[in-house]
Design an enzyme around this catalytic site. Sequence first.
Site, PDB file in Angstrom:
ATOM      1  N   SER A   1      -9.706   1.970   2.466  1.00  0.00           N
ATOM      2  CA  SER A   1      -8.804   2.773   1.693  1.00  0.00           C
ATOM      3  C   SER A   1      -7.752   1.953   0.938  1.00  0.00           C
ATOM      4  CB  SER A   1      -8.076   3.757   2.631  1.00  0.00           C
ATOM      5  OG  SER A   1      -7.255   3.070   3.538  1.00  0.00           O
TER       6      SER A   1
ATOM      7  N   LYS B   1       0.866  -1.185   0.000  1.00  0.00           N
ATOM      8  CA  LYS B   1       0.000   0.000   0.000  1.00  0.00           C
ATOM      9  C   LYS B   1       0.901   1.232   0.000  1.00  0.00           C
ATOM     10  CE  LYS B   1      -3.904   2.018   2.542  1.00  0.00           C
ATOM     11  NZ  LYS B   1      -4.856   1.859   3.648  1.00  0.00           N
TER      12      LYS B   1
ATOM     13  N   SER C   1     -10.108  -0.713   6.454  1.00  0.00           N
ATOM     14  CA  SER C   1      -9.489  -0.501   5.145  1.00  0.00           C
ATOM     15  C   SER C   1      -8.798  -1.706   4.541  1.00  0.00           C
ATOM     16  CB  SER C   1      -8.481   0.640   5.228  1.00  0.00           C
ATOM     17  OG  SER C   1      -9.141   1.866   5.321  1.00  0.00           O
TER      18      SER C   1
END
Lengths: 458, 91
Positions: A128, A53, A153
């Site tokens: 996210s 990420k 997320s």
Amino acid sequence: MSAREFIRSEVDHEKFKEELEAGTEKLRELDLIRSLGYETNDGKLNGLPFALKDAICSKDDPTYAGSKILEGYKPPFDSTVARRIKEKGGAIFAKTHQDEFGFGTASITCAFGTPKNPWDEERCCGGSSGGAAGLTAALDLPHISLGESTGGSISEPAAFSGVVGLTPTYGVVSRYGLINFANSLDKIGPMARNVGDVALGLEVISGKDKKDQTTVESEGNYTEVLNKDISGMKIGLPKQYFDIAEEGVSEAVMEAVDVMEDLGAEVKKVELEMTEAALPTYYIIAPSEASTNLAKYCGMRYGMEEEPEGDFRKYFSKIRGEGFGEEAKRRVMLGTYTRMAGYRDKYYLKALKVRRKIINDFKKAFKEVDVLAAPTAPMVAPKIKEVKKMDPVELYKLDKLTAPVNLAGMPQLNVPCGFHNDMPVGLHLLGDHFDEKKILKAGHSYEKKRGELDYPEV
Amino acid sequence: MKEEVERVSSLASIRLSKEEKEGLEEDMENILDWFSRLDEIETEDLEPAFHPIELKNEMREDEVEETLDEDEVFQNTENEEEGFFKGPSIG
């Protein structure tokens, strides 16, 4: 081939590199990743590719946390998870797009493109960690993708994108080198196409780290629970979660619960009375912490900068006004407000007390059952254009079923369990603190019975 | 809410346009109203949960470790002068 099979195979790395690079082409078109190239590396992981990420630092690789204010940033150091991957012979090949600093539920606040869902490109990947989940759904090659969850997320994008996502107990994985959102909530965790590979991913990245004093000694050996029998395991169904989810979503999850019951699990209903209170509680605590964490972005030392002239207040305000996106501004403003003199007791401290009540609610449930099973998200992945029309509170509601367990810092596993309106539905397995093995065991048993999932061709 | 938005944007050091301020006034009003639901929850005698798990303070040896080279420290900025970060005036 699974990541577990890959690390034990004879791999033609030149050929594999070509395949992976061809695959990343499409991943970029779907706005899922920024590619870093693939270089193998000796060690027991045999060059297994990892995607990080965008908020997870790796030395000299562009790492922006989805924010314009960090565009161009190349960390001069490795996060602990990146260091562990490299030391064990894994290869970091991509950074995945995400909501700016993790502030989102649909990855529409990313400054570098909105990830498209591989099952239906008009739909979002969730957020996210949307790019991380979308990558795993789109890339038909062995790999592990690392996400990060503050309020859901990992689980929510995993559910929307039809992949497996594991959020470990707070403290099991080091946060050193993670561009932080909320320090008491942030947790890095693995995503993959199957439960066995997330168990492997957790083995690679977990463990005590002297650079993060909230870490704990890891149990390790998470893969040892694979293929274990779940007969006699007590599974609790929180009534409130099934009431909140859309009917088609709850039905798909109940079919998965029936499968686990056939495998010998004992199923019973439980009450989690604090469910409704969790979302406002989360949206007070997380921005409160975020607003202090984001104070460091001020046009000095790294990230967006100009010639530093004039008064510091004017300079900082200008850079922050230009560098932060709409949602980042909203959250910093909210978080500053809820911690402000005169409001701190009403909002921030009140929310921390309600958080205690939410933790107690789960602890009570885990006296009766081993794991909880529920829908991960109230709905399937919505269309991007619909999400863009939602007001903030509506958008925050996509976190409704993941916020409670994240506030409690307890482990959670999303396993795809069927479809509603042709989009994947996620089964959410929740465990008590440090009970990763129980949810992995339950998830793996279910997944084996469910069989292989047909991922879309992209 | 207008005054609060002004005050918070100054405290948080974020310059906002007129449109942004108007949008935030409305958003914050709605969101704070939504937060007020927590007022109905009884929380007397409860300790605030700053962390989800109980943390013990652990000490470690104070040992010298490798640090970043000067080049690495300044690799992300143009605003470097004689081994220092250059910043705006605080006077």
